[in-house]
Design an enzyme around this catalytic site. Structure first.
Site, PDB file in Angstrom:
ATOM      1  N   GLU A 215       0.835  -1.216   0.000  1.00  0.00           N
ATOM      2  CA  GLU A 215       0.000   0.000   0.000  1.00  0.00           C
ATOM      3  C   GLU A 215       0.865   1.259   0.000  1.00  0.00           C
ATOM      4  OE1 GLU A 215      -2.855  -0.500  -0.812  1.00  0.00           O
ATOM      5  OE2 GLU A 215      -3.147  -2.568  -0.202  1.00  0.00           O
TER       6      GLU A 215
ATOM      7  N   ASP B 268       3.548  -4.620  -5.553  1.00  0.00           N
ATOM      8  CA  ASP B 268       4.014  -5.931  -5.073  1.00  0.00           C
ATOM      9  C   ASP B 268       5.536  -5.965  -4.986  1.00  0.00           C
ATOM     10  OD1 ASP B 268       1.558  -7.079  -4.721  1.00  0.00           O
ATOM     11  OD2 ASP B 268       1.542  -8.153  -6.641  1.00  0.00           O
TER      12      ASP B 268
HETATM   13 ZN   LIG Z   1      -2.652  -2.770  -4.615  1.00  0.00          ZN
END
Ligand SMILES: [Zn+2]
Length: 217
Positions: free
Chosen positions: A142, A205
């Site tokens: 995030e 990611d």
């Molecule tokens: Zn995401």
């Protein structure tokens, strides 16, 4: 945990040889400015506020279809009420029970509902390593959204504003091309992924896969 992940992220900025000192400093400030909300909004534990919030919503246990119509209408009215109002940074875009998390560039904020703060992502009885391996990765993901292909277009004050010079932007875009190409080669059901469409998630990611801060080793 968020601050440990934030510090690791900021430490890693120093390893980005393509980034110039001004952008790096601005990125550190933006990382420090990202606010967070964890668990659930306060009004949920206040019966009076809770009743006020859902005063106009009628729900019955034997009218599933009508309940959905009422809910859509309720949400539409709530959204329309926000027009011309200043941004309220305490409102949540996910339910507390949702097993997910989000970053919103318009508020420069990351949110972790209670739903994701349970096994296998997180448990207060887990060793630190497991919690960082599960929930820490989500936090890193995030946080990185604040600097992905969309998040980077917003500055620390949540404004759509170019805070990277065009040279640094080009260098960033050259590097994101690698992700677009790499993920575009992956296939699902015989079809290739659209690496452009998934770019933000893939950046997030990979940004989350940081070296852990030394205090955790
Ligand atoms: Zn995401």
């Amino acid at each position: 945990m968020i601050n440990e992940v934030r510090n690791a992220f900021k430490k890693n900025l120093k390893n980005l040889k393509w980034m110039d000192p001004e952008t790096r400093e601005a990125a550190e400030i933006k990382a420090d400015t990202i606010s967070d909300m964890i668990g659930y909004p306060d009004f949920i534990q206040n019966p009076k506020l809770l009743d006020e919030r859902y005063h106009n919503l009628s729900v019955r246990d034997d009218t599933y279809f009508e309940n959905n119509i009422h809910l859509n209408y309720y949400n539409l009215v709530k959204n329309l009420e926000k027009i011309n109002e200043p941004v309220n940074k305490t409102t949540w875009s996910m339910f507390p029970s949702t097993v997910n998390a989000y970053y919103t560039p318009g508020k420069n904020q990351m949110v972790f509902p209670a739903g994701i703060l349970q096994s296998p992502f997180y448990d207060s009885k887990y060793p630190v390593s497991l919690n960082f391996g599960g929930m820490g990765v989500v936090m890193g993901h995030e946080l990185t959204h604040g600097f992905d292909d969309q998040g980077r277009e917003f500055d620390k004050d949540e404004n759509l504003h170019q805070w990277w010079n065009s040279n640094i932007t080009d260098l960033f875009k050259n590097r994101t091309e690698c992700f677009t190409k790499q993920y575009g080669k992956y296939q699902i059901n015989g079809k290739n992924l659209n690496g452009n469409q998934t770019l933000g998630e893939n950046i997030a990611d990979n940004g989350a896969a940081l070296k852990p801060p030394t205090t955790l080793i």
